[in-house]
Design an enzyme around this catalytic site. Structure first.
Site, PDB file in Angstrom:
ATOM      1  N   GLN A 196       5.806  12.398   4.598  1.00  0.00           N
ATOM      2  CA  GLN A 196       5.447  12.201   5.927  1.00  0.00           C
ATOM      3  C   GLN A 196       6.405  12.105   7.039  1.00  0.00           C
ATOM      4  OE1 GLN A 196       4.710   8.002   4.141  1.00  0.00           O
ATOM      5  NE2 GLN A 196       5.258   7.218   5.755  1.00  0.00           N
ATOM      6  N   CYS A 237       1.653   6.964   5.839  1.00  0.00           N
ATOM      7  CA  CYS A 237       1.510   7.089   4.256  1.00  0.00           C
ATOM      8  C   CYS A 237       0.177   6.814   3.741  1.00  0.00           C
ATOM      9  CB  CYS A 237       2.360   5.714   3.698  1.00  0.00           C
ATOM     10  SG  CYS A 237       1.833   4.274   4.111  1.00  0.00           S
ATOM     11  N   HIS A 291       2.664  -0.080   2.455  1.00  0.00           N
ATOM     12  CA  HIS A 291       2.918   1.170   2.211  1.00  0.00           C
ATOM     13  C   HIS A 291       1.807   1.763   1.161  1.00  0.00           C
ATOM     14  CE1 HIS A 291       4.966   5.221   1.890  1.00  0.00           C
ATOM     15  NE2 HIS A 291       5.163   4.876   0.749  1.00  0.00           N
ATOM     16  N   ASN A 334       4.877   9.437  -4.414  1.00  0.00           N
ATOM     17  CA  ASN A 334       4.923   8.803  -3.058  1.00  0.00           C
ATOM     18  C   ASN A 334       4.832  10.108  -1.968  1.00  0.00           C
ATOM     19  OD1 ASN A 334       5.902   7.156  -0.983  1.00  0.00           O
ATOM     20  ND2 ASN A 334       7.693   6.530  -2.305  1.00  0.00           N
TER      21      ASN A 334
END
Length: 447
Positions: A64, A70, A364, A386
């Site tokens: 990102q 996110c 997040h 992630n």
């Protein structure tokens, strides 16, 4: 009773410090290495070995970069996993910029509507101050991204690639919020001057047209139809011509979004379990999918995630990623740092206390792509995809301890079929009449 810090108190503090065993050694270590490196434990690094009994096929992680997207990356990653498998397109990405564009436009309109709805409240009212503090930002939640998918569809990243403002959104956010605040002044004045609804609508439409222009300059113009070609992993060539973003979603993804709901674990007194909640003034698409959270006890919350992974489906989740985590190593574990031992202070708080007192909230979103179950079928650690690129963790993947899940995971997106019947019924009974939480409630925090 007012009591200042006097000389006697200072002398007492100094004496107590010097009585701490190895105080100077600890002081030198922290001064040179910082708090977290000085308290980092070897035990956690050994326990968080990245092997799992259940692990989904995924691929290369996305990045990102310097944006707060996110929640969009996690949602698009959730969509692309089955697409990569079905159509044999390794490491394929959907366009984050396409969703970014529409989110900015829709959030601007949502802000204008909230300004008009609160125009009779004075400057200084908490709701008005809340709106003006951050007219819009990059963050979001699951229901918000679903509203965008349902209205606008999706496109491949090659059709709408990244721009400077997509990869680093700070300038765009600063300038867009300047415009929105200035427009708020005008909209409030129009309402207070009792201008007609038709005139207000015309003024708002012009404001949105200006926002659209800003977004095209900074993010690019989203396609209404596009051509797309690719070669699959078997080297077969494929071409799509003149396809719309919604047609692309239907053909290549076709996830039935209403089946996937937001479940939360918020053990605070104001949110009884097995009830549905929404958050005032939280949204993006006006008239679109509202934010709805089914609050679950931890055991039901966790079991739903395990069941979905066992069925081969990834799980979008929201958490407080900065708590007890090592970004470089890709470890999230309550035992990663021994802060209590370092400072000889008890820092423990319950999950409810952290929420109530502002110590923690969701900040997040990531994706659960695996879990390690013990001999009794209970999770010990989780695999996390992630969106910070491949240079952190294990090629971008993190390991999360089950204890960290208990304390810092707040939201899971679960297909209703993986919930027990009584919980599905609880959701269906209250989804249209949820309890409304205040705009500043921690369950309104944006990932």
């Amino acid at each position: 009773m007012v009591q200042a810090i006097d000389k006697a108190a200072l002398q007492k503090f100094a004496t107590e410090f010097n009585q701490v065993p190895a105080a100077n050694v600890i002081k030198n270590s922290v001064a040179q290495n910082g708090i977290y490196q000085s308290s980092k434990t070897l035990k956690s690094q050994i326990a968080m070995d990245p092997t799992f009994s259940i692990e989904l096929e995924t691929g290369k992680v996305a990045d990102q970069k310097r944006s707060g997207l996110c929640w969009v990356f996690a949602a698009l990653n959730t969509l692309r996993h089955p697409m990569q498998t079905q159509f044999k397109i390794k490491d394929f990405e959907l366009s984050q910029g396409y969703i970014f564009f529409w989110d900015k436009l829709e959030k601007s309109n949502y802000f204008y509507e909230n300004v008009l709805n609160t125009a009779d409240l004075p400057i200084g009212d908490r709701k008005v101050d809340f709106l003006m503090a951050t007219p819009q930002q990059d963050g979001g939640q699951w229901d918000l991204v679903c509203g965008l998918f349902e209205k606008y569809g999706v496109v491949p990243k090659s059709v709408m690639p990244d721009t400077a403002s997509r990869t680093n959104s700070s300038e765009l956010n600063q300038v867009l919020n300047l415009k929105l605040r200035k427009d708020a002044v005008k909209l409030r004045q129009l309402v207070n001057n009792q201008v007609s609804q038709q005139e207000i609508a015309m003024q708002k439409e012009q404001m949105l047209s200006e926002v659209y222009r800003m977004l095209v300059y900074t993010i690019g113009e989203p396609p209404t139809k596009f051509d797309w070609s690719y070669r699959d992993d078997d080297h077969n060539f494929h071409r799509e011509q003149n396809i719309t973003p919604k047609e692309f979603y239907k053909k290549y993804i076709d996830l039935n979004l209403p089946d996937y709901i937001s479940t939360i674990n918020a053990p605070t007194h104001d949110k009884p379990y097995n009830h549905v909640y929404t958050v005032e003034m939280l949204g993006n698409v006006v008239g679109g999918r509202p934010v709805r959270h089914l609050n679950l006890e931890l055991k039901d919350f966790k079991q739903a995630a395990v069941a979905q992974l066992q069925a081969g489906e990834a799980v979008w989740f929201g958490s407080d990623v900065v708590q007890r985590s090592d970004r470089k190593a890709g470890i999230m574990d309550t035992e990663i740092y021994d802060l209590d031992g370092l400072f000889n202070i008890d820092f423990n708080m319950t999950k409810a206390q952290r929420l109530d007192y502002g110590e923690s909230m969701m900040d997040h979103a990531m994706v659960l792509t695996g879990v390690d179950l013990d001999n009794e079928g209970q999770p010990t650690k989780w695999k996390v995809e992630n969106s910070w690129g491949e240079k952190v963790g294990t090629e971008g993947y993190f390991v999360m301890s089950d204890a960290w899940f208990d304390q810092f995971v707040y939201q899971l997106v679960i297909n209703k079929k993986y919930l027990p019947e009584q919980l599905r019924q609880a959701y269906e009974q209250e989804k249209d009449t949820p309890k409304v939480l205040a705009p500043w409630d921690p369950m309104g925090a944006l990932a």
